[in-house]
Write an enzyme that holds these catalytic residues in place. Structure first.
Site, PDB file in Angstrom:
ATOM      1  N   GLU A  62     101.856  10.183 114.497  1.00 58.31           N
ATOM      2  CA  GLU A  62     103.259   9.747 114.516  1.00 58.31           C
ATOM      3  C   GLU A  62     103.449   8.416 115.242  1.00 58.31           C
ATOM      4  O   GLU A  62     103.645   8.389 116.459  1.00 58.31           O
ATOM      5  CB  GLU A  62     104.146  10.815 115.191  1.00 58.31           C
ATOM      6  CG  GLU A  62     105.620  10.413 115.195  1.00 58.31           C
ATOM      7  CD  GLU A  62     106.556  11.437 115.830  1.00 58.31           C
ATOM      8  OE1 GLU A  62     106.081  12.439 116.386  1.00 58.31           O
ATOM      9  OE2 GLU A  62     107.771  11.216 115.782  1.00 58.31           O
ATOM     10  N   LYS A  66     103.397  10.768 110.120  1.00 59.34           N
ATOM     11  CA  LYS A  66     104.823  10.996 110.400  1.00 59.34           C
ATOM     12  C   LYS A  66     105.416   9.687 110.911  1.00 59.34           C
ATOM     13  O   LYS A  66     105.416   9.418 112.117  1.00 59.34           O
ATOM     14  CB  LYS A  66     104.967  12.106 111.448  1.00 59.34           C
ATOM     15  CG  LYS A  66     106.391  12.286 111.962  1.00 59.34           C
ATOM     16  CD  LYS A  66     106.572  13.591 112.691  1.00 59.34           C
ATOM     17  CE  LYS A  66     107.959  13.654 113.311  1.00 59.34           C
ATOM     18  NZ  LYS A  66     108.371  14.992 113.664  1.00 59.34           N
TER      19      LYS A  66
HETATM   20  P1  13P Z   1     113.622  13.440 115.109  1.00 58.69           P
HETATM   21  O1  13P Z   1     113.593  13.807 113.638  1.00 58.69           O
HETATM   22  O2  13P Z   1     114.796  13.996 115.844  1.00 58.69           O
HETATM   23  O3  13P Z   1     113.395  11.974 115.305  1.00 58.69           O
HETATM   24  O4  13P Z   1     112.402  14.185 115.791  1.00 58.69           O
HETATM   25  C1  13P Z   1     111.188  14.196 115.183  1.00 58.69           C
HETATM   26  C2  13P Z   1     110.114  14.237 116.189  1.00 58.69           C
HETATM   27  O5  13P Z   1     109.298  15.130 116.170  1.00 58.69           O
HETATM   28  C3  13P Z   1     110.025  13.151 117.179  1.00 58.69           C
HETATM   29  O6  13P Z   1     108.783  13.173 117.795  1.00 58.69           O
END
Ligand code: 13P
Length: 340
Positions: free
Chosen positions: A177, A219
Site C-alpha cells: 500500500e 492497494k
Molecule cells: P481508507 O479507505 O479509509 O483510506 O482506509 C484504507 C486503509 O486501509 C488505509 O490504510
C-alpha cells in the site's frame, strides 16, 4: 515459499465483483472514529463494533476479505467463536495489518517512513495460526511542489518490498500500500506525476527483492485532485488519469489493484471506482476496492454504540459493499443510492 496456499489466497481476495473491507484501524484511529459518534474506545466497544460489521448478513456477496488489527484477530464474538473464524465461515479471508505506523524520516523532515520490521517473521507464525492469510503494510507520501523527495520514495519503496518478501516467505499474501495523500492544493496532473514515480520506485524495489508479483495485491490511491485544489477533476477525468498511470507502471503479473478510499466520501469512492471499470479499455488486473472509511462511515453513524442499531448499521455497510461490488463491474448507477 508455499506457492499453492498463496495462489488460493490471492484468487479468493481478487474474486470478480468483490473487494476488501479495511477494518484495521489502529487504537488511535478507531478512537478518532468513535469520538465522532460519542462512543468510548474500550476493548469491549471495539469488539462489539467489529462483531457488528463481520456478522452482517450476506457480507460475502461483495466482500472477499477483511483487514484486521492485531487486537481484533484475538477477539471472540458473544457466541465464543473468534471474529476471524466468523469471517472464514462465510468464505471471507481474514488479513492482518502488520506495519506499526509511521515515524518522521529524519530530524526536521516532514516526510514519513513506516516501521514494523521487528519480529515480523515470528509474528507471522502466530498470525497464520490465528487465521490470517494476507497482510497489509502502508507507506505514505505527501505532495507539495517539492515533495515527495527522491529519498522518501526510495526508503518507502524498499520498506514495502522487504515487507512483501518476508510476507510471502511466511505464507501470507502481501498487500502493498503506497498511499499518495489527497491533502493539499495540488492538481490531478501533479498527483499523476507523483503517483507514477512512486509506483515506478515500488515495482523496481519489489523486483530487486524477488517478490512474486503474481502473489501480491496492490492497494494504491486513485489519481485525483488535492482536497483543497480549486479545480476538482470529475469521475471520468479521474478514471482516465488513474488507468493511464497504472498502465504505465504496474506489471501485468499483478492480479489485483484494490484502491484505498483515502478521504473520498463514500459515494465519490463508489462513483470513481465505477468510472474506472466503465472505461472500455481492457486491463490485465482487476480494479476493485479495499475501503475503510468509504465502507464504514454510514454504518458507524447508524450504529452509535447501541445494540438496537445493529441491524440498521449492518444494512448500511451491506449497502456500500453491494454498490462497490456493482462498481467493480462498471454497473453502478447513482439511482441505486436511493433504492437500497
Ligand atoms: P481508507 O479507505 O479509509 O483510506 O482506509 C484504507 C486503509 O486501509 C488505509 O490504510
Amino acid at each position: 515459499m508455499n506457492t499453492t496456499e498463496l495462489e488460493a489466497t490471492v484468487r479468493a481476495m481478487t474474486a470478480r465483483g468483490k473487494g476488501l473491507l479495511a477494518a484495521d484501524e489502529s487504537s488511535g484511529t478507531i478512537k478518532k472514529r468513535f469520538d465522532s459518534i460519542g462512543v468510548e474506545s474500550t476493548e469491549t466497544n471495539r469488539r462489539d463494533y467489529r462483531q457488528m460489521l463481520f456478522t452482517t448478513p450476506g457480507l460475502d456477496e461483495a466482500i472477499s476479505g477483511v483487514i484486521l488489527y492485531d487486537e481484533t484477530l484475538r477477539q471472540s464474538a458473544d457466541d465464543g467463536r473468534s471474529l476471524a473464524s466468523i469471517l472464514q465461515s462465510k468464505g471471507i479471508v481474514p488479513g492482518i495489518k502488520v506495519d506499526k505506523g509511521t515515524i518522521v524520516m529524519a530530524p526536521g523532515s516532514s516526510e514519513k517512513i513506516t516501521e514494523g520490521f521487528d519480529g515480523l517473521a515470528k509474528r507471522y507464525e502466530e498470525y497464520h495460526q490465528l487465521g490470517a492469510r494476507f497482510a497489509k503494510w502502508r507507506a505514505v507520501y505527501s505532495i507539495t511542489d517539492e515533495l515527495p523527495s527522491p529519498r522518501n520514495i526510495r526508503l518507502n519503496a524498499s520498506g514495502l518490498a522487504r515487507y512483501a518478501a518476508i510476507t510471502q516467505q511466511s505464507g501470507l499474501v502481501p498487500i502493498v500500500e503506497p498511499e499518495v495523500l489527497m491533502d493539499g492544493t495540488h492538481t490531478i496532473e501533479r498527483c499523476e506525476q507523483v503517483t507514477t514515480v512512486v509506483l515506478q520506485g515500488v515495482f523496481e524495489a519489489l523486483a530487486a527483492e524477488g517478490v512474486a508479483l503474481e502473489l501480491m495485491v496492490l492497494k494504491p490511491n486513485m489519481v485525483i485532485s488535492g482536497k483543497e485544489c480549486v479545480v476538482q477533476a470529475n469521475a471520468r477525468q479521474i478514471a482516465e488519469a488513474t488507468v493511464r498511470c497504472f498502465r504505465r507502471t504496474v506489471p501485468a503479473a499483478v492480479p489485483g489493484i484494490m484502491f484505498l478510499s483515502g478521504g473520498q466520501n463514500d459515494v465519490q469512492a463508489t462513483e470513481n471506482l465505477n468510472a474506472i471499470n466503465a472505461l472500455s479499455a481492457r486491463h490485465p488486473w482487476i480494479f476493485s476496492f479495499s475501503y475503510g472509511r468509504a465502507l464504514q462511515a454510514p454504518a458507524l453513524k447508524a450504529w452509535q454504540g447501541k445494540k438496537d442499531n445493529v441491524t440498521a448499521a449492518q444494512n448500511a455497510v451491506q449497502k456500500r459493499a453491494l454498490l462497490n461490488g456493482a462498481a467493480c463491474r462498471g454497473e453502478y448507477q447513482s439511482q441505486m443510492e436511493q433504492a437500497a
